[in-house]
Scaffold this motif. Structure first.
Motif, PDB file in Angstrom:
ATOM      1  N   GLY B 192       8.531   9.365  14.200  1.00 44.96           N
ATOM      2  CA  GLY B 192       7.067   9.305  14.220  1.00 44.96           C
ATOM      3  C   GLY B 192       6.544  10.717  14.403  1.00 44.96           C
ATOM      4  O   GLY B 192       6.877  11.631  13.644  1.00 44.96           O
ATOM      5  N   GLU B 193       5.755  10.909  15.453  1.00 48.40           N
ATOM      6  CA  GLU B 193       5.233  12.231  15.741  1.00 48.40           C
ATOM      7  C   GLU B 193       5.900  12.851  16.959  1.00 48.40           C
ATOM      8  O   GLU B 193       5.407  13.851  17.504  1.00 48.40           O
ATOM      9  CB  GLU B 193       3.719  12.155  15.993  1.00 48.40           C
ATOM     10  N   LYS B 194       6.981  12.274  17.397  1.00 43.24           N
ATOM     11  CA  LYS B 194       7.560  12.690  18.669  1.00 43.24           C
ATOM     12  C   LYS B 194       8.957  13.285  18.475  1.00 43.24           C
ATOM     13  O   LYS B 194       9.796  12.719  17.776  1.00 43.24           O
ATOM     14  CB  LYS B 194       7.655  11.473  19.584  1.00 43.24           C
ATOM     15  N   VAL B 195       9.193  14.424  19.112  1.00 43.13           N
ATOM     16  CA  VAL B 195      10.529  15.010  19.129  1.00 43.13           C
ATOM     17  C   VAL B 195      11.367  14.239  20.139  1.00 43.13           C
ATOM     18  O   VAL B 195      11.030  14.180  21.319  1.00 43.13           O
ATOM     19  CB  VAL B 195      10.477  16.503  19.519  1.00 43.13           C
ATOM     20  N   VAL B 196      12.459  13.632  19.662  1.00 42.64           N
ATOM     21  CA  VAL B 196      13.289  12.801  20.542  1.00 42.64           C
ATOM     22  C   VAL B 196      14.636  13.434  20.840  1.00 42.64           C
ATOM     23  O   VAL B 196      15.386  12.931  21.683  1.00 42.64           O
ATOM     24  CB  VAL B 196      13.495  11.394  19.948  1.00 42.64           C
ATOM     25  N   GLY B 197      14.956  14.528  20.164  1.00 43.49           N
ATOM     26  CA  GLY B 197      16.240  15.154  20.417  1.00 43.49           C
ATOM     27  C   GLY B 197      16.333  16.530  19.821  1.00 43.49           C
ATOM     28  O   GLY B 197      15.539  16.909  18.947  1.00 43.49           O
TER      29      GLY B 197
END
Lengths: 340, 202
Positions: B192-197
């Motif tokens: 989505g719009e989120k950095v997860v790693g």
């Protein structure tokens, strides 16, 4: 009663043999009692800026306990002790703007109240204080400038590198070094001319600078370079680069009072590197709290203190033993630390 | 590798001219910000930095892999092309991003070189400078052009062997060119719009 000189009064003092007690002897006894009963000289306070909680913690270094917490304002970061005042830099939380929250404030050594507030340009992060306490040299993080505040007024705004941070003043007060994280530069301010007179490159992402006690050398940390640059302050040129190895992300730096050691706070490396200045290399790495950025050394060189921003505490290092001997909980986001 | 070292020269009195061919507005903006900051740095060191569209007389070129840059290094932004001796790739390739996603091992997501929500190691400040300057977030292509211009400036300003050069791209780790002329850099997994790693380079 007359006789040999002695205390006289209605009854007078009499010695064991019943004679008068000499005045000088009595005075001497009183003096000894006074000296023996006087409290030992108080250990100094350590002052810690807590960026996220907006406070300064005051630590009694004799007991390693927090004795007061002063609410100072928004985002306290750089902190310095000068004479009978403690100064701390405050910044607003908005990027690329200057507001009334941006200032350097001075408070009393006991950490009870704010005494004065000084304009220091936009987003002051780190700063240095002139020897007479009349002038502040501050890095303006978002503006790419360094501000000089004299007797409460900004008297110069100087262009330095992009994202300036570290500020250090030479022991003789002649030079101020300002590091710039994005430009990878150190700018040299002539404090008499109030101008930038030189700049030089160092390794990537320089965060802080410190002068040797003699002033002949300066040490500049590079967080991404993982190094400390050694600078000849007569020529303002880098003469050596010391690798810190491992996971070092060096930020704060301080020289020991005898100049034999330089202590480096390794940031996300969670340690302090000890540099032997004669050998020009790291001789020990000491684990401390999480994300040490600020670092300070006691005047006698026996203790080093780190401000740890992710564990919200201060690590107290015994420099002779080479290890942490105490951990002091402070506010959130411990950033800088200063001792007199 | 030797051709990059040829850029290194003493800064004082020098004019550093870097050519830029923008693929789109994002690339142009990234390069412009890089040039403004390189100009500040060069000025402090007694030199001058110019970013030009005319490729004559430049010391390096920043742009797409399709460009030709006879005799001077080409710093490629966008999808890398076939290996060439004087070509160095700043943006990651599709293959590198696929490999990074596999190493991350999670479900879904895409891998990018940069994200406007990054904050650590000066990323927040860089994102803020870009957004303040252009009124738009910095994406991977803008970052790559900013980074390429910075690399060109750093090489010109430092008289150092290329093997010792490391660059700060506000990713928390030093960046450098490997034997394959690809920039070794952390990459980011976004859902989505989120950095997860974050995935470290191999």
């Amino acid at each position: 009663m007359k006789g040999r000189k002695g205390l006289k009064g209605p009854e007078g003092l009499k010695g064991l043999r019943g004679g008068p007690v000499p005045v000088l002897f009595v005075l001497w006894v009183l003096y000894v009692l006074l000296v023996l009963s006087a409290p030992a000289q108080a250990a100094p306070f350590a002052y810690v800026s807590n960026e996220r909680s907006g406070t300064v913690s005051v630590i009694d270094t004799a007991t390693n306990k927090v004795v007061s917490t002063l609410r100072v304002g928004s985002r306290p970061r750089g902190i310095q002790v000068s004479g009978k005042r403690v100064f701390v830099a405050l910044s607003d939380t908005a990027r690329n703007s200057q507001s009334s929250a941006d200032a350097i404030v001075a408070f009393d050594p006991a950490g009870r109240r704010i005494l004065a507030r000084y304009d220091a340009g936009s987003d002051p992060e780190q700063f240095a204080v002139s020897r007479d306490g009349s002038t502040l040299f501050a890095s303006n993080e978002d503006a790419g400038t360094a501000s000089i505040t004299h007797q409460g007024k900004v008297v110069a705004t100087l262009i330095v590198g992009i994202e300036p941070e570290g500020v250090a003043i030479s022991p003789d007060g002649r030079w101020v070094y300002v590091t710039a994280e994005t430009s990878n530069t150190v700018s040299v301010i002539d404090t008499q001319a109030r101008k930038v007179v030189a700049s030089f490159l160092v390794d990537p992402r320089p965060r802080a600078a410190a002068f040797s006690p003699k002033g002949d050398r300066a040490y500049v940390t590079a967080e991404i370079g993982g190094t400390v640059s050694v600078v000849d302050t007569a020529t303002h040129q880098v003469i050596d680069v010391i690798g810190l190895g491992g996971r070092a992300k060096p930020v704060g730096v301080v020289a020991s009072p005898d100049g034999r050691r330089v202590y480096v706070a390794n940031g996300h490396g969670n340690s302090v590197a000890v540099i032997d200045t004669a050998k020009g290399k790291v001789i020990q790495t000491i684990p401390v709290g999480r994300r040490p950025w600020g670092i300070a050394v006691a005047r006698d060189g026996k203790r080093v203190y780190t401000a740890n921003g992710l564990s919200n505490d201060v690590s107290v290092i015994d420099t002779a033993a080479g290890r942490v001997v105490a951990t002091v909980k402070v506010g959130e986001g411990a950033w800088g630390i200063a001792l007199p | 590798m030797a051709s990059l070292a040829a850029l290194a020269l003493a800064p004082e009195g020098k004019v550093i001219r870097v050519g830029h061919v923008a693929s789109d507005e994002r690339a142009l903006r990234g390069a412009q910000l890089g040039a403004e900051e390189a100009g500040r740095t060069a000025g402090l060191l007694g030199a001058r930095f110019e970013l030009v569209a005319d490729l004559d007389g430049v010391m390096a070129v920043v742009g797409g892999a399709e460009l030709e840059s006879p005799g001077v290094p080409l710093l490629v932004t966008g999808e890398p092309g076939p290996p060439r001796p004087n070509v160095f790739h700043v943006s990651s390739s599709q293959a590198e991003r696929r490999a990074a996603l596999a190493r991350w091992g999670g479900e879904g997501g895409e891998v990018v070189d940069w994200h406007p929500s990054l904050t650590r190691f000066g990323a927040e400040q860089l994102n803020s400078r870009f957004e303040s300057r252009f009124g738009a977030p910095m994406d991977s292509l803008a970052w790559a052009n900013w980074m390429a211009v910075k690399i060109a400036a750093e090489l010109a300003l430092r008289a150092m062997p290329l093997e010792r050069l490391r660059f700060d791209g506000h990713k928390g780790e030093p960046l450098w060119f490997g034997e394959d002329h690809c920039l070794r850099q952390p990459l980011y997994v976004v859902i989505g719009e989120k950095v997860v790693g974050e995935v470290a380079p191999e």
